[in-house]
Design a protein around this motif. Structure first.
Motif: not given
Length: 226
Positions: A17-37
């Motif tokens: 589960a922690p790996k999945l949560r880490a992947d999910a966190t990275r996805n969320r961060e990528r989405i927010v940064l992409a949205a800002r740009d």
């Protein structure tokens, strides 16, 4: 009385589960940064498909994290405001630490780092589509106000900042320098923003070389319509 035989210990299973949560966190961060740009370059109505594409995730992943555009815009606001707060707090630590970084130098470092967040380009988005009474955003804004106000006061007390400017003057300049003019490409603006910011910052230095018209802008003026 017969005692039940002790059960053998179960083997410890590998927890993924922690790996999945880490992947999910990275996805969320990528989405927010992409949205800002994407919001900076294409405006607030950019298709969310484009945001997902820039983030390198599928549409399902984007909507699993952000059910609608409003939720994504709020997260972008949180990202940008928290980053500006972190920059202000770092500059404050630099100004207070023994060394060669004076109060005005710390203020300049903050200003040049803050323009990289492109607040001006995002200002219409935050003004029109964010709840001005959102408690989390209000708290961050108040902390930014206090931190940047402290930077100005340190520079003023050191005799390095002219006395007739205030918090809002700095943020109005940062916003104006990072808001693209109609018909002007963002990339062209980026080529000159730090140059023109330095011209403005030089104008903040004491002793003042002119008398400014009107009054100093405050954070209250700056956020009057937010």
């Amino acid at each position: 009385m017969t005692t039940a035989a002790a059960q053998p210990a179960r083997p410890v299973e590998t927890v993924r589960a922690p790996k999945l949560r880490a992947d999910a966190t990275r996805n969320r961060e990528r989405i927010v940064l992409a949205a800002r740009d994407a919001f900076v370059e294409l405006g607030p109505d950019v298709p969310l498909d484009e945001v997902a594409k820039r983030a390198g995730v599928g549409n399902a992943t984007l909507y699993r994290n952000f059910p609608d555009r409003a939720a994504l815009i709020r997260e972008v606001a949180l990202l940008v405001k928290n980053r500006i707060l972190a920059l202000a707090e770092t500059a404050t630590a630099d100004a207070d630490a023994p060394g060669d970084v004076g109060p005005f130098d710390a203020l300049q470092r903050f200003a040049h780092a803050a323009v990289e967040e492109k607040v001006g380009a995002l200002c219409p988005l935050f003004t029109d589509r964010i709840d001005p009474f959102d408690s989390e955003l209000v708290e961050i804004r108040e902390r930014v106000t206090a931190a940047v106000g402290g930077l100005l006061e340190r520079a003023r007390a050191a005799g390095e900042l002219r006395p007739d400017v205030d918090h809002g003057d700095l943020f109005i300049a940062i916003s104006q320098l990072t808001r693209p003019l109609p018909g002007t490409s963002c990339r062209l603006l980026d080529d000159f923003v730090h140059r023109h910011l330095q011209l403005f910052l030089d104008g903040l230095r004491a002793p003042a070389r002119s008398v400014l018209p009107g009054r100093a802008a405050t954070f209250e003026d700056f956020h009057a319509h937010h």
